[in-house]
Design a protein around this motif. Structure first.
Motif, PDB file in Angstrom:
ATOM      1  N   ASN A 390       0.810  -1.231   0.000  1.00 26.59           N
ATOM      2  CA  ASN A 390       0.000   0.000   0.000  1.00 26.59           C
ATOM      3  C   ASN A 390       0.835   1.270   0.000  1.00 26.59           C
ATOM      4  O   ASN A 390       0.563   2.206   0.748  1.00 26.59           O
ATOM      5  CB  ASN A 390      -0.949   0.016   1.210  1.00 26.59           C
ATOM      6  CG  ASN A 390      -1.773  -1.245   1.339  1.00 26.59           C
ATOM      7  OD1 ASN A 390      -1.738  -1.901   2.379  1.00 26.59           O
ATOM      8  ND2 ASN A 390      -2.498  -1.604   0.301  1.00 26.59           N
ATOM      9  N   ASN A 392       3.617   3.756  -2.766  1.00 27.25           N
ATOM     10  CA  ASN A 392       4.282   3.970  -4.050  1.00 27.25           C
ATOM     11  C   ASN A 392       5.694   4.478  -3.810  1.00 27.25           C
ATOM     12  O   ASN A 392       5.917   5.335  -2.953  1.00 27.25           O
ATOM     13  CB  ASN A 392       3.513   4.986  -4.893  1.00 27.25           C
ATOM     14  CG  ASN A 392       2.139   4.496  -5.301  1.00 27.25           C
ATOM     15  OD1 ASN A 392       1.927   3.301  -5.441  1.00 27.25           O
ATOM     16  ND2 ASN A 392       1.203   5.421  -5.494  1.00 27.25           N
ATOM     17  N   LYS A 404       4.412   8.032  -1.638  1.00 25.62           N
ATOM     18  CA  LYS A 404       2.998   8.095  -1.267  1.00 25.62           C
ATOM     19  C   LYS A 404       2.608   6.830  -0.532  1.00 25.62           C
ATOM     20  O   LYS A 404       3.038   5.738  -0.888  1.00 25.62           O
ATOM     21  CB  LYS A 404       2.122   8.267  -2.519  1.00 25.62           C
ATOM     22  CG  LYS A 404       0.649   8.428  -2.238  1.00 25.62           C
ATOM     23  CD  LYS A 404      -0.135   8.583  -3.537  1.00 25.62           C
ATOM     24  CE  LYS A 404      -1.629   8.707  -3.264  1.00 25.62           C
ATOM     25  NZ  LYS A 404      -2.415   8.831  -4.521  1.00 25.62           N
ATOM     26  N   ASP A 406      -0.878   4.716   1.276  1.00 27.29           N
ATOM     27  CA  ASP A 406      -2.318   4.648   1.469  1.00 27.29           C
ATOM     28  C   ASP A 406      -2.618   4.733   2.952  1.00 27.29           C
ATOM     29  O   ASP A 406      -2.035   4.000   3.764  1.00 27.29           O
ATOM     30  CB  ASP A 406      -2.880   3.340   0.910  1.00 27.29           C
ATOM     31  CG  ASP A 406      -2.722   3.247  -0.600  1.00 27.29           C
ATOM     32  OD1 ASP A 406      -2.507   4.307  -1.233  1.00 27.29           O
ATOM     33  OD2 ASP A 406      -2.809   2.124  -1.134  1.00 27.29           O
ATOM     34  N   SER A 407      -3.526   5.613   3.299  1.00 30.21           N
ATOM     35  CA  SER A 407      -3.885   5.773   4.703  1.00 30.21           C
ATOM     36  C   SER A 407      -4.467   4.474   5.248  1.00 30.21           C
ATOM     37  O   SER A 407      -5.368   3.883   4.654  1.00 30.21           O
ATOM     38  CB  SER A 407      -4.916   6.900   4.841  1.00 30.21           C
ATOM     39  OG  SER A 407      -5.340   7.033   6.181  1.00 30.21           O
ATOM     40  N   GLY A 409      -2.958   1.630   5.330  1.00 30.36           N
ATOM     41  CA  GLY A 409      -2.373   0.470   4.671  1.00 30.36           C
ATOM     42  C   GLY A 409      -1.316  -0.194   5.524  1.00 30.36           C
ATOM     43  O   GLY A 409      -0.870   0.355   6.544  1.00 30.36           O
TER      44      GLY A 409
END
Length: 547
Positions: A390, A392, A404, A406-407, A409
């Protein structure tokens, strides 16, 4: 909006068994024809005329003359542009796009284009047939390069003519295709080009081909470097097809699979139930007399059972294997028709013995699905099945750097932050994005990994469990079919690619040839066009470790 506007061009996105009552070649004939025409089926992509760098998606094409005339489709090329051409034997060359006929700006119909090889021939080529000779039910096969496989060898698929010429000017066939197949040839049973792959529809198995007679009609006009936005005035005469009486007559029909034979085989195929999922399994009897159920490991939990005649029978886990994605269970019930290990013939499998071989998958309830051996692959790299976290990353100053997250993740929960530089994965040093990607391909969902990261002046170690990657697929018909793609669909060695429309939940089923010999076990639905089966040698290597 008319129906034709809804048909999807195969390249406009980013990177049934054989009919027993229709004409069909026998297995040996098809393999002979394939060997003759496959060398002319090429993989192509656009290149920069100065640097030679790739500047377009890949597509397929076919050489139709010894001096290097190549036919493809209009939506793949631009007149005057240059293209790299790769032949199945490993040779490469360069071609220039000549004429292109695309009179409708939306559909690009009639979707016709020509290229010309540079350099000295002679080049391998396939003979052009005549689409006017086709009839409904006529046997056909295609040889082209599905983009999802990213392989240098083309895959064979078979089908039949659904409509010899439909209202939009296409030949419609059941020869399944996807992006990358555009421009690939469709052949009749004699190995003559009768059409070129153009597009697919939402219905699985609805495939549209540009008739070869369209190329014949405008063959001279297409040799001019020009983008035709209206049909060329100059046309070539279409002569009467002298072979039509032969093509439309009945040929020797492939022997049908005996229903009783399929029923006997299907008694060894069971449905495995585990929390929230089902998958098929095949019952094997070992040399010591014990029976085991073998299936696809990533789709079965440790708590699994089968239902036999209304009773649930628990399975006991024996062994899992990461490389093959196989799992074996013991079962208390004794089946009367298992696959007997001591009767299996493990023979060397080669391209010549596999490609063009008629195959069938046995399913529960005396059902089967026919297919054809399309390609033998020694290694299918793990491009889609590795675990995700989750986040990048991007290579910055030579270091894989988190840009980046994911919140909520798995990476964020472990404490990874934007700007962190990943220096090691499970103590293996990674220098740049290439090393990082290569190392991460070794791990699957559920695996624990430890990232050694650099954060400003500190060095930290963060451990977390990988999750399935969320692949962002385009809303293309090839990405939407019943059952979908298998979660674990690559990272295998010694596999058979075939064109049966096996559902992801039908993996674990046995694959036989027409002699009734087991040739492998279906392990994944890879894509719209492809099911993957483990070669019998790989299956037996696993079974022989079970005690």
């Amino acid at each position: 909006m008319s129906f034709i506007k809804n048909i999807t061009l195969l390249l406009l996105v980013p990177l049934k068994g054989p009919a027993q009552d229709q004409s069909m070649p026998v297995e040996g004939q098809l393999q002979s024809v394939y060997a003759k025409v496959a060398p002319a089926c090429v993989r192509s992509y656009g290149i920069d005329s100065f640097s030679g760098a790739q500047n377009s998606a890949q597509f397929s094409a076919v050489v139709v003359s010894s001096d290097g005339i190549i036919l493809t489709v209009a939506h793949a090329v631009k007149p005057g542009h240059w293209y790299k051409i790769s032949f199945p034997d490993g040779r490469t060359g360069t071609a220039r796009a000549l004429g292109r006929i695309a009179t409708d700006p939306q559909t690009l119909l009639p979707d016709v284009a020509m290229m010309q090889m540079t350099g000295k021939g002679p080049w391998p080529f396939a003979e052009m047939g005549r689409s006017s000779s086709l009839h409904t039910g006529h046997y056909c096969f295609g040889i082209s390069y599905p983009e999802s496989q990213n392989l240098l060898a083309p895959m064979l698929r078979q089908g039949h003519i659904i409509h010899a010429l439909n209202e939009w000017g296409f030949v419609e066939s059941s020869c399944i295709m996807e992006t990358g197949d555009s421009g690939g040839p469709l052949f009749d049973e004699q190995g003559k080009v009768i059409g070129l792959h153009s597009r697919i529809d939402k219905a699985e198995g609805a495939n549209y081909e540009v008739p070869i007679d369209t190329y014949r009609k405008y063959f001279t006009a297409l040799q001019v470097v020009k983008n035709y936005d209206s049909l060329p005035e100059k046309t070539d005469r279409l002569q009467v097809d002298k072979m039509k009486p032969v093509l439309t007559s009945k040929m020797e029909v492939q022997s049908s699979v005996n229903n009783l034979f399929v029923k006997t085989k299907s008694e060894a195929v069971v449905t495995i139930y585990s929390p929230g999922d089902t998958i098929l399994g095949t019952v094997f009897q070992l040399k010591n007399g014990a029976q085991v159920v073998v299936s696809k490991s990533s789709e079965v939990s440790d708590s699994a059972f089968i239902n036999f005649k209304g009773s649930n029978i628990l399975l006991k886990l024996l062994k899992r294997d990461r490389a093959t994605d196989l799992v074996a269970f013991t079962v208390s019930h004794q089946f009367s028709q298992p696959v007997r290990v001591d009767s299996l013939k493990v023979l060397p499998v080669t391209d010549s013995s596999l490609i063009g071989r008629f195959l069938y998958t046995v399913l529960p309830g005396s059902k089967s699905k026919a297919s054809i051996g399309g390609l033998l692959v020694k290694e299918l790299p793990n491009r889609f099945s590795s675990g995700g976290f989750n986040a990048n990353l991007q290579e910055l100053n030579g270091c894989p750097t988190v840009v980046k997250l994911d919140s909520g993740g798995t990476a964020a929960k472990a404490g990874l932050k934007a700007g962190d530089c990943v220096m090691r994965i499970n103590n293996v040093k990674v220098n740049g994005a290439k090393d990082f990607n290569s190392e991460m391909m070794k791990y699957y969902p559920g695996d624990s990994v430890c990232f050694t990261i650099g954060r400003q002046s500190d060095t930290l170690a963060l451990t977390f469990v990988l999750v399935p990657r969320m692949l962002r697929e385009q809303p293309h018909p090839m990405n939407h079919f019943e059952g979908g793609k298998s979660l674990r669909r690559d990272g295998f060695k010694n596999v058979i690619l075939h064109d049966a429309r096996i559902r992801s939940y039908e993996c674990g089923s046995p694959l036989y040839d027409l002699k009734g010999d087991l040739v492998g076990l279906n392990i994944a639905r890879f894509s719209h066009t492809t099911t993957i089966a483990l070669n019998l040698s790989e299956l037996m290597s696993f079974i022989n470790t079970i005690h």
